[in-house]
Design a protein around this motif. Structure first.
Motif, mmCIF file in Angstrom:
data_model
loop_
_atom_site.group_PDB
_atom_site.id
_atom_site.type_symbol
_atom_site.label_atom_id
_atom_site.label_comp_id
_atom_site.label_asym_id
_atom_site.label_seq_id
_atom_site.Cartn_x
_atom_site.Cartn_y
_atom_site.Cartn_z
ATOM 1 N N GLY A 174 74.386 88.925 20.053
ATOM 2 C CA GLY A 174 75.481 88.586 20.924
ATOM 3 C C GLY A 174 76.516 87.589 20.590
ATOM 4 N N ALA A 175 75.965 86.702 19.650
ATOM 5 C CA ALA A 175 76.929 85.702 19.316
ATOM 6 C C ALA A 175 77.627 86.278 17.876
ATOM 7 N N GLY A 176 77.145 87.068 17.381
ATOM 8 C CA GLY A 176 78.218 87.806 16.451
ATOM 9 C C GLY A 176 79.045 88.579 16.930
ATOM 10 N N THR A 177 78.570 89.545 18.031
ATOM 11 C CA THR A 177 79.536 90.348 18.557
ATOM 12 C C THR A 177 80.760 89.552 19.410
ATOM 13 N N LEU A 178 80.342 88.241 19.927
ATOM 14 C CA LEU A 178 81.434 87.468 20.359
ATOM 15 C C LEU A 178 82.436 87.104 19.308
ATOM 16 N N CYS A 179 82.131 86.764 18.067
ATOM 17 C CA CYS A 179 82.846 86.559 16.961
ATOM 18 C C CYS A 179 83.929 87.678 16.742
ATOM 19 N N TRP A 180 83.327 89.068 16.896
ATOM 20 C CA TRP A 180 84.189 90.135 16.704
ATOM 21 C C TRP A 180 85.226 90.131 17.823
#
Length: 196
Positions: free
Chosen positions: A48-54
């Motif tokens: 989820g944190a990585g997706t938010l970075c995207w």
């Protein structure tokens, strides 16, 4: 607002369960574990944190050509994470104990979340949502949906692997096979990302 959150939950859950990289990243650590849901939760939060970075990158720059070129290298990064999880799974199986969840599982989820090109497509509704509150609701739903789905998936994999009193030998084989599959897919993605 509620529709944006529900759409995000559905998209996040579908994304989490549809990717073979997600399943193969977690399977080596889920087989034979009673606390596998914790592995899925940590991975899901990292994803989820990585997706938010995207999402932040996408919202900051809508240039599809720049993101398209990044997708190849992002896939190679996800391949590296798969190889790492395969190695961790094989090491754990060699020790004949599942042991505690590795501390780096959040980071592996983060790499997967930040490197997935398919997640990028699922984030497009957040970009065109029209308002900040709808965008935030969609993204929150996406993170929640993918995290809950991965938590449930790892718990299910663990329960399946322990169902019917399966022997330790069968569980060790299943764990090794999942680890080898993770290594193979990771190596393929690295090659495809680097070579093109």
């Amino acid at each position: 607002m509620l529709i944006a959150a529900l759409a995000g939950i559905g998209a996040g859950a579908a994304h989490a369960l549809a990717g073979p990289d997600h399943v193969l990243s977690l399977a080596p650590l889920a087989v034979g574990r009673r606390d596998a849901w914790r592995v899925g939760l940590r991975w899901g939060l990292g994803h989820g944190a990585g997706t938010l970075c995207w999402a932040v990158a996408l919202l900051a720059s809508i240039s599809a050509t720049r993101l398209q070129g990044m997708d190849r290298w992002a896939e190679a990064a996800a391949g590296l994470a798969l190889v790492a999880m395969g190695i961790v799974g094989l090491r754990r199986r060699r020790a004949h104990e599942p042991g505690p969840a590795p501390r780096g599982i959040f980071v592996v989820g983060l790499v997967h979340g930040a490197s997935g090109g398919s997640a990028l497509l699922l984030l497009l509704p957040a970009v065109v949502a029209g308002s900040g509150i709808h965008t935030a609701n969609y993204l929150a739903g996406f993170v929640a949906g993918s995290t809950v789905a991965m938590t449930a998936l790892t718990a299910s994999l663990a329960r399946l692997s322990m169902a019917g009193g399966r022997s330790a030998r069968v569980m060790a084989r299943a764990g090794r096979m999942a680890s080898l599959a993770s290594l193979a897919l990771g190596a393929f993605w690295i090659g495809r990302g680097v070579v093109g």
